[in-house]
Design an enzyme around this catalytic site. Structure first.
Site, PDB file in Angstrom:
ATOM      1  CB  CYS A   2      18.488  59.607  76.882  1.00 30.43           C
ATOM      2  SG  CYS A   2      18.915  58.484  75.557  1.00 30.43           S
ATOM      3  CB  CYS A   5      22.308  59.997  73.928  1.00 32.53           C
ATOM      4  SG  CYS A   5      20.987  60.190  72.718  1.00 32.53           S
ATOM      5  CG  HIS A  44      17.257  60.909  71.652  1.00 33.30           C
ATOM      6  ND1 HIS A  44      17.458  60.153  72.783  1.00 33.30           N
ATOM      7  CD2 HIS A  44      16.020  61.434  71.753  1.00 33.30           C
ATOM      8  CE1 HIS A  44      16.373  60.232  73.548  1.00 33.30           C
ATOM      9  NE2 HIS A  44      15.485  61.003  72.942  1.00 33.30           N
ATOM     10  CG  ASN A  82       9.084  46.910  76.145  1.00 40.47           C
ATOM     11  OD1 ASN A  82       8.315  46.047  75.707  1.00 40.47           O
ATOM     12  ND2 ASN A  82      10.093  46.622  76.956  1.00 40.47           N
ATOM     13  CG  HIS A  93      17.970  56.294  72.483  1.00 39.11           C
ATOM     14  ND1 HIS A  93      18.970  57.248  72.415  1.00 39.11           N
ATOM     15  CD2 HIS A  93      18.171  55.482  71.420  1.00 39.11           C
ATOM     16  CE1 HIS A  93      19.724  57.026  71.348  1.00 39.11           C
ATOM     17  NE2 HIS A  93      19.256  55.947  70.726  1.00 39.11           N
ATOM     18  CG  HIS A  95      15.523  50.122  73.849  1.00 39.59           C
ATOM     19  ND1 HIS A  95      14.988  51.333  74.250  1.00 39.59           N
ATOM     20  CD2 HIS A  95      15.041  49.201  74.714  1.00 39.59           C
ATOM     21  CE1 HIS A  95      14.220  51.144  75.316  1.00 39.59           C
ATOM     22  NE2 HIS A  95      14.221  49.850  75.614  1.00 39.59           N
ATOM     23  CG  HIS A  97      14.309  44.525  74.897  1.00 37.00           C
ATOM     24  ND1 HIS A  97      14.904  44.587  76.149  1.00 37.00           N
ATOM     25  CD2 HIS A  97      13.529  45.629  74.798  1.00 37.00           C
ATOM     26  CE1 HIS A  97      14.469  45.682  76.779  1.00 37.00           C
ATOM     27  NE2 HIS A  97      13.643  46.325  75.984  1.00 37.00           N
TER      28      HIS A  97
HETATM   29  P1  5GP Z   1      12.836  49.186  78.288  1.00 35.57           P
HETATM   30  O1  5GP Z   1      12.157  48.814  79.576  1.00 35.57           O
HETATM   31  O2  5GP Z   1      12.955  50.672  78.117  1.00 35.57           O
HETATM   32  O3  5GP Z   1      12.246  48.503  77.085  1.00 35.57           O
HETATM   33  O4  5GP Z   1      14.285  48.583  78.371  1.00 35.57           O
HETATM   34  C1  5GP Z   1      15.378  49.273  78.873  1.00 35.57           C
HETATM   35  C2  5GP Z   1      16.487  48.257  79.072  1.00 35.57           C
HETATM   36  O5  5GP Z   1      17.695  48.959  79.214  1.00 35.57           O
HETATM   37  C3  5GP Z   1      16.300  47.392  80.317  1.00 35.57           C
HETATM   38  O6  5GP Z   1      16.264  46.017  79.948  1.00 35.57           O
HETATM   39  C4  5GP Z   1      17.522  47.727  81.169  1.00 35.57           C
HETATM   40  O7  5GP Z   1      18.047  46.619  81.850  1.00 35.57           O
HETATM   41  C5  5GP Z   1      18.497  48.269  80.133  1.00 35.57           C
HETATM   42  N1  5GP Z   1      19.456  49.263  80.649  1.00 35.57           N
HETATM   43  C6  5GP Z   1      19.166  50.346  81.437  1.00 35.57           C
HETATM   44  N2  5GP Z   1      20.277  51.062  81.675  1.00 35.57           N
HETATM   45  C7  5GP Z   1      21.291  50.420  81.035  1.00 35.57           C
HETATM   46  C8  5GP Z   1      22.699  50.695  80.926  1.00 35.57           C
HETATM   47  O8  5GP Z   1      23.229  51.660  81.444  1.00 35.57           O
HETATM   48  N3  5GP Z   1      23.431  49.810  80.193  1.00 35.57           N
HETATM   49  C9  5GP Z   1      22.865  48.717  79.588  1.00 35.57           C
HETATM   50  N4  5GP Z   1      23.689  47.917  78.899  1.00 35.57           N
HETATM   51  N5  5GP Z   1      21.550  48.443  79.666  1.00 35.57           N
HETATM   52  C10 5GP Z   1      20.768  49.282  80.383  1.00 35.57           C
HETATM   53 ZN    ZN Z   2      19.080  59.093  73.473  1.00 28.91          ZN
END
Ligand code: 5GP
Ligand code: ZN
Length: 118
Positions: A2, A5, A44, A82, A93, A95, A97
């Protein structure tokens, strides 16, 4: 592997805020607040639903250290994770915010599918 990762492995570059043996914090590529940082475990783990209590116990002080490093501990901030499809999780994966640096709005629900109701 991913995207997150790949960030852990250094295959994809990231703008890091803090790192230890278990976690990395880096700036979101598409910020939705003046400060928008993501905190991930190096391992992961799909989402909050799958994380064990021991790792969360370690993650808590790490996130608090990131918040202090970003200078958000006095002003306040939002901590969000989320989960799954309805939660709007795009990267499977775990995370968190960290959002801050200005007054945040608080609005969650968008009726995009008329067949579903809450
Ligand atoms: P989710 O919607 O899964 O809660 O949040 C994923 C977050 O990852 C989004 O805010 C998006 O902007 C961020 N994101 C996606 N790809 C990348 C990346 O390659 N690098 C960084 N720094 N952030 C990413
Ligand atoms: Zn991962």
């Amino acid at each position: 592997m991913c995207i997150f990762c790949k960030i852990v492995d250094g295959e994809i570059p990231s703008n890091k805020v803090l790192e230890d043996d278990n976690f990395i914090a880096f700036h979101d590529i598409n910020p939705t607040a003046p400060i928008h940082v993501l905190v991930i475990p190096k391992e992961h783990i799909e989402s909050f639903s799958d994380v064990d209590a021991d790792l969360m116990a370690k993650m808590t002080p790490f996130i608090q250290d990131v918040v202090k490093k970003l200078g958000l501990d006095e002003s306040g901030y939002r901590l969000v994770t989320n989960i799954g499809s309805d939660g709007g999780q795009e990267i499977n994966h775990l995370h968190f915010h960290i959002l801050g640096g200005g007054k945040l709005i608080w609005k969650h629900y968008q009726e995009s599918d008329p067949k579903r109701s809450i």
